[in-house]
Design an enzyme around this catalytic site. Structure first.
Site, PDB file in Angstrom:
ATOM      1  N   ASP A   1       0.863  -1.192   0.000  1.00  0.00           N
ATOM      2  CA  ASP A   1       0.000   0.000   0.000  1.00  0.00           C
ATOM      3  C   ASP A   1       0.895   1.237   0.000  1.00  0.00           C
ATOM      4  O   ASP A   1       1.770   1.380   0.852  1.00  0.00           O
ATOM      5  CB  ASP A   1      -0.881  -0.037   1.259  1.00  0.00           C
ATOM      6  CG  ASP A   1      -1.951   1.055   1.245  1.00  0.00           C
ATOM      7  OD1 ASP A   1      -3.080   0.770   1.655  1.00  0.00           O
ATOM      8  OD2 ASP A   1      -1.648   2.196   0.855  1.00  0.00           O
TER       9      ASP A   1
ATOM     10  N   ASP B   1      -3.498   2.189  -5.529  1.00  0.00           N
ATOM     11  CA  ASP B   1      -2.253   2.191  -4.751  1.00  0.00           C
ATOM     12  C   ASP B   1      -2.069   0.959  -3.879  1.00  0.00           C
ATOM     13  O   ASP B   1      -1.196   0.940  -3.024  1.00  0.00           O
ATOM     14  CB  ASP B   1      -2.169   3.460  -3.893  1.00  0.00           C
ATOM     15  CG  ASP B   1      -2.831   3.307  -2.538  1.00  0.00           C
ATOM     16  OD1 ASP B   1      -3.908   2.682  -2.473  1.00  0.00           O
ATOM     17  OD2 ASP B   1      -2.262   3.803  -1.561  1.00  0.00           O
ATOM     18  N   GLU B   2      -2.851  -0.067  -4.101  1.00  0.00           N
ATOM     19  CA  GLU B   2      -2.881  -1.160  -3.130  1.00  0.00           C
ATOM     20  C   GLU B   2      -3.144  -2.493  -3.816  1.00  0.00           C
ATOM     21  O   GLU B   2      -3.987  -2.567  -4.705  1.00  0.00           O
ATOM     22  CB  GLU B   2      -3.999  -0.825  -2.140  1.00  0.00           C
ATOM     23  CG  GLU B   2      -4.311  -1.852  -1.128  1.00  0.00           C
ATOM     24  CD  GLU B   2      -5.573  -1.483  -0.328  1.00  0.00           C
ATOM     25  OE1 GLU B   2      -6.116  -0.379  -0.498  1.00  0.00           O
ATOM     26  OE2 GLU B   2      -6.013  -2.345   0.449  1.00  0.00           O
TER      27      GLU B   2
END
Ligand code: DCP
Ligand code: MG
Length: 410
Positions: A9, A104-105
């Site tokens: 993350d 983003d993860e």
């Protein structure tokens, strides 16, 4: 089967990208989202801004009150999407399966590539190093025996963190005396319900499984399981670029005769589609409305657009226009989706021409909120973040029914 899973993350993702590209922002409280004079919310903020209490999802006016010295900026989604592709290329190198959760993860199944924990540690650090060297951003990495533990491990040492949770026993020991809110599917509402029942810590939760299930139903059963470290969910590869459409639908417990109500539900569905598509940076060049009448006959109506969108406001508007063109009979299911999915910039450029000003869309969105507020007498926007967190439409509708007196018995 034993698994080794990495959860990665990015730290303060949108804000970090902006700081990377404009070093004069470094060290400043940076808030990405609406501007203080506009209506809207905080998408994210730098860790400096978090010191003032600013948080994702917060009303921008509240953020400004907490941190008037902050730098406020609109997000640049195209840029974040491009960065996300770079990140994904790095992540995929090390995983037999990768599941992107948002820009983003991701969860990565590294069981094969890592061979053992030593190997997993090497991969975890390599991902961090390559992200820094090649993308010039920091991320937090969690390595664990299951997805839940990996997700919590990545949170554990944020920002720029690295943490391992090798076994269920390690996991349980780590969280046993923490507040139930540590479990990431426990939001503010659920935490309050548990606290009100005297269930404060994970230990309490383990000691009162029946009470937890009584309070929370299926979600409660899941929490009890997780509190024992049991989670064998596999990493499910998701390739957003292969998606044909993104949609949500809901089947009502009771038939719906009232089309105004149906429109309000369409707005919720549109918000949900916006959220889901937004997570993967997808847009659609068309909107489909689906209805199933009480005699089980289903119809769908579509409208192709000359630009690509994932905006709830536009999806809602199109769906309502389609609804107005169909036969008005009692309904048991309603769904809305976007199709002709694109993640190319072409659509977005056209989009920008149409909506020069993001605040124009925000205003339109606010108008729908205001209408709902008038209809139901509620602080709709205030509950929006909570609604966004709902995993299923069913839960969303339940929530609305309870808090907003929406969906009264027909
Ligand atoms: N985001 C958003 N609205 C929210 C939450 C997040 O638009 N309510 C966007 C902005 C974030 C990105 O998604 O940069 C990733 O979300 P995260 O929850 O991972 O938050 P950050 O990466 O910003 O911060 P953290 O360091 O806590 O992960
Ligand atoms: Mg993040």
């Amino acid at each position: 089967m034993e698994q080794i899973i990495i959860h990665v993350d990015m730290d303060a993702f949108y804000a970090s990208v902006e700081i990377r590209d404009d070093p004069s922002l470094r060290g400043k409280p940076l808030v990405i989202g609406s501007l203080p004079h506009e209506r809207g919310v905080v998408a994210t903020c730098s860790y400096e801004a978090r010191k003032f209490g600013v948080r994702s999802g917060m009303n921008i006016k509240d953020a400004y009150r907490l941190c008037p010295q902050g730098v406020f900026m609109h997000p640049n989604f195209d840029k974040y999407k491009a960065v996300s592709e770079q990140l994904n290329a790095i992540w995929n190198t090390y995983a037999s399966a990768s599941q992107r959760i948002s820009l983003d993860e991701a969860y990565l199944d590294v069981t094969e590539q890592a061979v053992d924990w030593e190997g997993a540690r090497r991969i975890g650090h390599l991902i961090k190093q390559r992200t820094l060297d090649e993308v010039h951003l920091t991320c937090s990495v969690g390595v664990a025996y299951c997805k839940t533990a990996a997700k919590m491990a990545s949170e554990e040492k944020k920002p720029d963190g690295y943490f391992e949770i090798p076994t269920a026993e390690d996991f349980v020991n780590l969280i046993l005396d923490r507040d139930v809110a540590v479990l990431y599917t426990v939001g503010a509402q659920t935490a309050k319900k548990l606290h009100d029942a005297g269930i404060m810590t994970v230990r309490d939760l383990r000691q009162h499984p029946d009470e937890v299930v009584r309070l929370l139903g299926k979600h409660g059963r899941w929490l009890v399981q997780v509190a024992h470290g049991d989670d064998d969910r596999p990493v499910e590869p998701y390739r957003p670029e292969e998606a044909k459409s993104v949609g949500r639908e809901v089947t009502f417990q009771e038939n719906v005769y009232n089309y105004e109500l149906l429109k309000d539900v369409l707005f919720l569905l549109a918000l949900s589609v916006e959220r889901r598509a937004g997570r993967y940076g997808l847009r659609g060049k068309g909107v489909t409305l689906k209805l199933t009448y009480t005699n089980m006959r289903s119809i769908s109506r579509s409208h192709t657009l000359n630009y690509a969108t994932a905006s709830a406001v536009i999806i809602y508007r199109e769906a309502v226009a389609l609804l107005e063109g169909v036969k008005w009979d009692p309904v048991r299911l309603v769904g809305v989706s976007i199709y002709n999915i694109t993640d190319h910039d072409e659509g977005q450029i056209i989009m920008r021409d149409l909506f020069e000003d993001q605040s124009q869309q925000d205003n339109e969105r606010q108008r729908v909120f205001d209408a709902l507020q008038r209809r139901y007498g509620l602080d709709f926007a205030g509950h929006l973040e909570q609604i966004h967190r709902m995993e299923t439409m069913h839960k969303t509708i339940e929530y609305m029914r309870k808090h907003f007196r929406l969906l009264p018995a027909q």
